[in-house]
Write a protein that holds these residues in place. Structure first.
Motif, short mmCIF file in Angstrom:
data_model
loop_
_atom_site.label_atom_id
_atom_site.label_comp_id
_atom_site.label_asym_id
_atom_site.label_seq_id
_atom_site.Cartn_x
_atom_site.Cartn_y
_atom_site.Cartn_z
N GLN A 75 -91.27 46.98 -39.66
CA GLN A 75 -90.62 48.02 -39.46
C GLN A 75 -90.69 48.85 -38.51
O GLN A 75 -91.87 49.04 -37.98
CB GLN A 75 -90.98 49.00 -40.81
N VAL A 76 -89.75 49.14 -37.58
CA VAL A 76 -89.82 50.06 -36.57
C VAL A 76 -88.91 51.13 -36.60
O VAL A 76 -87.66 50.90 -36.97
CB VAL A 76 -89.60 49.13 -35.12
N ASP A 77 -89.40 52.28 -36.81
CA ASP A 77 -88.69 53.54 -37.00
C ASP A 77 -87.94 53.23 -38.60
O ASP A 77 -88.38 52.80 -39.55
CB ASP A 77 -87.92 53.98 -36.00
N GLU A 78 -86.80 53.39 -38.31
CA GLU A 78 -85.68 53.02 -39.52
C GLU A 78 -85.33 51.29 -39.75
O GLU A 78 -84.58 50.82 -40.59
CB GLU A 78 -84.50 53.99 -39.75
N CYS A 79 -85.68 50.58 -38.48
CA CYS A 79 -85.19 49.13 -38.64
C CYS A 79 -86.31 48.16 -39.22
O CYS A 79 -87.32 48.27 -38.74
CB CYS A 79 -84.94 48.82 -37.21
N VAL A 80 -85.78 47.56 -40.31
CA VAL A 80 -86.44 46.38 -41.09
C VAL A 80 -86.09 45.09 -40.82
O VAL A 80 -84.92 45.04 -40.90
CB VAL A 80 -86.71 46.68 -42.64
N PHE A 81 -87.09 44.08 -40.19
CA PHE A 81 -86.58 42.68 -40.14
C PHE A 81 -87.39 41.88 -40.70
O PHE A 81 -88.69 42.07 -40.80
CB PHE A 81 -86.18 42.49 -38.58
N ASP A 82 -87.29 40.37 -40.84
CA ASP A 82 -88.28 39.39 -41.13
C ASP A 82 -88.78 38.88 -39.72
O ASP A 82 -88.15 38.82 -38.82
CB ASP A 82 -87.34 38.43 -41.68
N VAL A 83 -90.02 38.56 -40.15
CA VAL A 83 -90.86 37.99 -39.26
C VAL A 83 -91.79 36.69 -39.94
O VAL A 83 -91.69 36.75 -40.86
CB VAL A 83 -91.97 38.93 -38.64
N ALA A 84 -91.89 35.79 -39.02
CA ALA A 84 -92.53 34.48 -39.51
C ALA A 84 -93.54 33.98 -38.52
O ALA A 84 -93.27 34.38 -37.33
CB ALA A 84 -91.47 33.51 -40.36
N GLU A 85 -94.20 32.87 -38.83
CA GLU A 85 -94.92 32.29 -37.79
C GLU A 85 -94.00 31.82 -36.58
O GLU A 85 -93.20 31.31 -36.74
CB GLU A 85 -95.41 30.63 -38.48
N GLY A 86 -94.83 32.33 -35.64
CA GLY A 86 -94.03 32.01 -34.19
C GLY A 86 -93.23 33.32 -33.70
O GLY A 86 -92.99 33.21 -32.63
N SER A 87 -93.17 34.51 -34.77
CA SER A 87 -92.49 35.51 -34.31
C SER A 87 -93.14 36.23 -33.30
O SER A 87 -94.41 36.40 -33.54
CB SER A 87 -92.20 36.43 -35.32
N VAL A 88 -92.60 36.90 -32.25
CA VAL A 88 -93.25 37.80 -31.27
C VAL A 88 -92.43 39.06 -31.29
O VAL A 88 -91.23 39.19 -30.98
CB VAL A 88 -93.33 37.30 -30.02
N VAL A 89 -93.05 40.19 -31.62
CA VAL A 89 -92.39 41.40 -31.71
C VAL A 89 -92.83 42.66 -30.57
O VAL A 89 -94.24 42.79 -30.85
CB VAL A 89 -92.44 42.03 -33.03
N ARG A 90 -92.20 43.18 -29.63
CA ARG A 90 -92.82 44.01 -28.80
C ARG A 90 -92.29 45.43 -29.35
O ARG A 90 -91.16 45.55 -29.68
CB ARG A 90 -92.24 43.80 -27.26
N VAL A 91 -93.15 46.38 -29.52
CA VAL A 91 -93.04 47.71 -30.01
C VAL A 91 -93.20 48.88 -28.87
O VAL A 91 -94.45 48.92 -28.36
CB VAL A 91 -93.40 48.11 -31.29
N SER A 92 -92.35 49.55 -28.39
CA SER A 92 -92.45 50.48 -27.34
C SER A 92 -93.41 51.75 -27.81
O SER A 92 -93.48 51.75 -29.03
CB SER A 92 -91.32 50.84 -26.63
N THR A 93 -93.56 52.52 -27.01
CA THR A 93 -94.20 53.61 -27.32
C THR A 93 -93.40 54.61 -28.05
O THR A 93 -92.06 54.64 -28.11
CB THR A 93 -94.85 54.41 -26.14
N ALA A 94 -94.00 55.85 -28.90
CA ALA A 94 -93.19 56.87 -29.32
C ALA A 94 -92.29 56.52 -30.29
O ALA A 94 -91.25 56.87 -30.56
CB ALA A 94 -92.29 57.67 -28.34
N CYS A 95 -92.66 55.13 -31.22
CA CYS A 95 -91.81 54.92 -32.32
C CYS A 95 -92.85 54.68 -33.40
O CYS A 95 -94.11 53.95 -33.18
CB CYS A 95 -90.84 53.91 -31.94
N ASP A 96 -92.54 54.63 -34.68
CA ASP A 96 -93.33 54.18 -35.78
C ASP A 96 -93.40 52.72 -36.12
O ASP A 96 -92.19 52.20 -35.91
CB ASP A 96 -93.02 55.06 -37.05
N ARG A 97 -94.49 52.10 -36.40
CA ARG A 97 -94.39 50.67 -36.85
C ARG A 97 -95.32 50.49 -37.97
O ARG A 97 -96.31 51.16 -38.12
CB ARG A 97 -94.74 49.72 -35.55
N ASN A 98 -95.08 49.21 -38.64
CA ASN A 98 -95.80 48.85 -39.74
C ASN A 98 -95.24 47.41 -40.05
O ASN A 98 -94.10 47.11 -39.68
CB ASN A 98 -95.62 49.65 -40.83
N LEU A 99 -96.25 46.66 -40.82
CA LEU A 99 -95.85 45.28 -41.09
C LEU A 99 -96.43 45.00 -42.54
O LEU A 99 -97.33 45.49 -42.87
CB LEU A 99 -96.08 44.17 -40.20
N LYS A 100 -95.55 44.22 -43.29
CA LYS A 100 -96.02 43.69 -44.66
C LYS A 100 -96.12 42.56 -44.87
O LYS A 100 -95.05 41.74 -44.35
CB LYS A 100 -95.07 44.45 -45.46
#
Length: 136
Positions: A75-100
């Motif tokens: 999750q980045v701010d209000e956007c939620v998406f699937d991630v799996a082995e091999g995923s690469v996610v860049r998250v910029s400054t000044a936004c909330d992030r989390n993963l489950k």
């Protein structure tokens, strides 16, 4: 929880390890073990159904998450998406992030944190082919 061990170091390098990633648990930062001055690298693992216990943002540093095993939701701010082995996610400054982790197996990932906008040269724009005898 795994522990970072410095294995070898010289004037121009450091070699550290968090050990075998199969069965790795918790979160481990490696900057101190390697003496890094340009970025922070951490290894993390979440068991099935677990999330990082807090959302967070950064003022100066972007983060790059590389999913090594397992699967989950990011999750980045209000956007939620699937991630799996091999995923690469860049998250910029000044936004909330989390993963489950949502997979039956734990999710293991690497997070690389570096100052946003600081990448000047890379690959061949920052590299120089040199002549040296191989000792490998």
């Amino acid at each position: 929880m795994s522990e970072v061990k410095t294995i070898n170091q010289g004037k121009n390098f450091s070699h550290a390890s968090v050990g075998c990633l199969n069965g790795f648990e918790g979160k481990q930062f490696v900057k101190d073990a390697t003496g890094a001055t340009s970025c922070e690298i951490s290894f993390g693992s979440l068991p099935t159904g677990a999330a990082v216990p807090f959302f967070h943002s950064h003022k100066d540093n972007e983060e790059n998450y590389i999913i090594l095993s397992g699967a989950g939701k990011f999750q980045v701010d209000e956007c939620v998406f699937d991630v799996a082995e091999g995923s690469v996610v860049r998250v910029s400054t000044a936004c909330d992030r989390n993963l489950k982790c949502t997979s039956a197996e734990p999710m293991t990932y690497v997070c690389i944190q570096a100052k946003e906008g600081s990448l000047g040269g890379y690959t061949m724009t920052d590299a120089e082919i040199t002549e040296r005898e191989s000792l490998l």
